[in-house]
Motif scaffolding. Structure first.
Motif, PDB file in Angstrom:
ATOM      1  N   ARG A 187       0.837  -1.199   0.000  1.00 32.84           N
ATOM      2  CA  ARG A 187       0.000   0.000   0.000  1.00 32.84           C
ATOM      3  C   ARG A 187       0.875   1.253   0.000  1.00 32.84           C
ATOM      4  O   ARG A 187       2.039   1.214   0.400  1.00 32.84           O
ATOM      5  N   GLU A 188       0.290   2.370  -0.394  1.00 32.78           N
ATOM      6  CA  GLU A 188       1.019   3.634  -0.438  1.00 32.78           C
ATOM      7  C   GLU A 188       1.197   4.207   0.969  1.00 32.78           C
ATOM      8  O   GLU A 188       0.354   4.008   1.843  1.00 32.78           O
ATOM      9  N   VAL A 189       2.296   4.938   1.148  1.00 32.74           N
ATOM     10  CA  VAL A 189       2.542   5.624   2.431  1.00 32.74           C
ATOM     11  C   VAL A 189       2.830   7.093   2.141  1.00 32.74           C
ATOM     12  O   VAL A 189       3.625   7.425   1.257  1.00 32.74           O
ATOM     13  N   PHE A 190       2.166   7.959   2.893  1.00 38.60           N
ATOM     14  CA  PHE A 190       2.326   9.404   2.759  1.00 38.60           C
ATOM     15  C   PHE A 190       2.725   9.975   4.116  1.00 38.60           C
ATOM     16  O   PHE A 190       2.378   9.432   5.168  1.00 38.60           O
ATOM     17  N   ALA A 191       3.452  11.071   4.096  1.00 39.81           N
ATOM     18  CA  ALA A 191       3.855  11.715   5.344  1.00 39.81           C
ATOM     19  C   ALA A 191       3.797  13.226   5.178  1.00 39.81           C
ATOM     20  O   ALA A 191       4.135  13.764   4.124  1.00 39.81           O
ATOM     21  N   VAL A 192       3.346  13.888   6.237  1.00 37.87           N
ATOM     22  CA  VAL A 192       3.289  15.347   6.261  1.00 37.87           C
ATOM     23  C   VAL A 192       4.554  15.875   6.921  1.00 37.87           C
ATOM     24  O   VAL A 192       4.858  15.498   8.055  1.00 37.87           O
TER      25      VAL A 192
END
Length: 371
Positions: free
Chosen positions: A251-256
């Motif tokens: 799955r995709e992982v995003f970070a702020v």
């Protein structure tokens, strides 16, 4: 995968915290689960398939009482047990290596198969971090995405709250039995989620909030979702475990990103260094997830003719929607009346039109055409 057995059989094993891999081994060793549960304690000890504490629970004096309590719980309004292999069991979870053999559900189980994104982060979130999580969740919910999190304090709480402000729903994955809401300070939020969304757990009734259950719970949060967004996380945050399981699950992982001086941002910065996608807005997330979301929206169209029909319907629906969406804002309620489409299907079409750059979302669940 077909059902292993009936609900009482699975519940007996579930009450002993049997995992998917153990369940497969039990079935292989005994030939069937019914034969296994008819076997005596000596046969089980010889098989060496369960841990000592699991075996003690299986043959405890109160095992029958716990089974009856669980069966009765599942008969109550707005409560159910979902077995692996059932049609209503979340399809996304069947694709991970160790899916829960049984899920307890409070609320709308149908939401579990809707496209979702996980939003997780620090329990000790800053005010700015909590607002950021809430804003992302609200925006993504407005696009019709479900928001999945763990009902913990901090970022999780903000994510659920933001989701409830939008038109999408929220999924709370908890690390206790569903006969309690933890933490106690989230009682009101938990009840709201049950009323408007769904709360799930793979743990038996009566399970307390034990530390080692939380990392295990995290694989379900990421497993249900097409992607995981991390908002504020220290270097040793449990949120990094969720991010790691998301990557393991493909799955995709995003970070702020945050301030280099904020210790609660260091986990996000580490994720970005390791390849997580840096995002500054909900639109960034949607653009990255466009193909994944299309796949999730079309999960039920696997046969060639079904896929062809689904594609034709999609083209027809989007064409019709563009006739009604002009350069002046139009509300979701108005589109429901005009299109006569169910809200869930309408939200999916609107999401794809926005991703293709045809329309843009405005506040208060309104849209307008931009080309």
């Amino acid at each position: 995968m077909s059902n292993f057995a009936d609900l009482p059989t699975i519940l007996r094993l579930h009450n002993c915290h049997v995992t998917f891999k153990q369940l497969e081994a039990i079935q292989q060793h005994f030939g069937s689960l019914n034969v296994a549960l008819d076997s005596n304690e000596s046969d089980w000890k010889h098989a060496e398939l369960l841990k000592e504490n699991q075996l003690a629970m299986l043959f405890s004096d109160d095992s029958k009482q716990r089974l009856e309590q669980a069966l009765d719980w599942g008969q109550q309004t707005n409560q159910a047990w979902l077995m692996l292999g059932e049609m209503v069991y979340p399809k996304q979870l069947t694709e991970i290596s160790d899916p829960p053999i049984l899920l307890g559900v409070r609320g709308n189980a149908g939401l579990l198969n809707d496209p979702q994104i996980a939003i997780v982060g620090s329990r000790h979130a800053s005010k700015q971090g909590a607002e950021t999580a809430k804003d992302f969740a609200h925006y993504l919910s407005q696009q019709g995405l479900g928001i999945t999190s763990g009902l913990a304090l901090g970022i999780d709480t903000a994510a659920h709250q933001g989701a409830l402000l939008g038109i999408g729903k929220t999924v709370a994955v908890v690390a206790t039995g569903l006969d309690r809401i933890y933490p106690a300070s989230n009682q009101k939020l938990g009840h709201q989620i049950v009323e408007e969304g769904v709360m799930i757990s793979e743990f038996p009734l009566g399970t307390k909030p034990l530390n080692f259950n939380f990392p295990r719970r995290n694989r379900i949060i990421s497993g249900l979702s097409v992607g995981t967004l991390v908002v504020e996380a220290a270097l040793k945050s449990g949120s990094l475990i969720t991010a790691r399981t998301a990557l393991e699950q493909g799955r995709e992982v995003f970070a702020v990103p945050g301030s280099i001086h904020n210790p609660q941002a260091k986990g996000c910065h580490q994720l970005i260094k390791q390849g997580a996608k840096l995002v500054e807005s909900g639109q960034d997330v949607l653009e990255e997830l466009a193909s994944n979301l299309q796949y999730a929206l079309d999960l039920d169209s696997h046969e060639p003719q079904a896929a062809k029909t689904a594609s034709t319907n999609h083209e027809r629906n989007t064409s019709r929607l563009l006739e009604w969406i002009g350069y002046d804002a139009i509300s979701l309620d108005e589109l429901v009346v005009l299109s006569k489409m169910p809200v869930s299907g309408l939200q999916g079409e609107l999401m794809m039109l926005e991703l293709s750059g045809e329309i843009e979302a405005l506040s208060a669940a309104r849209w307008r055409r931009i080309k």
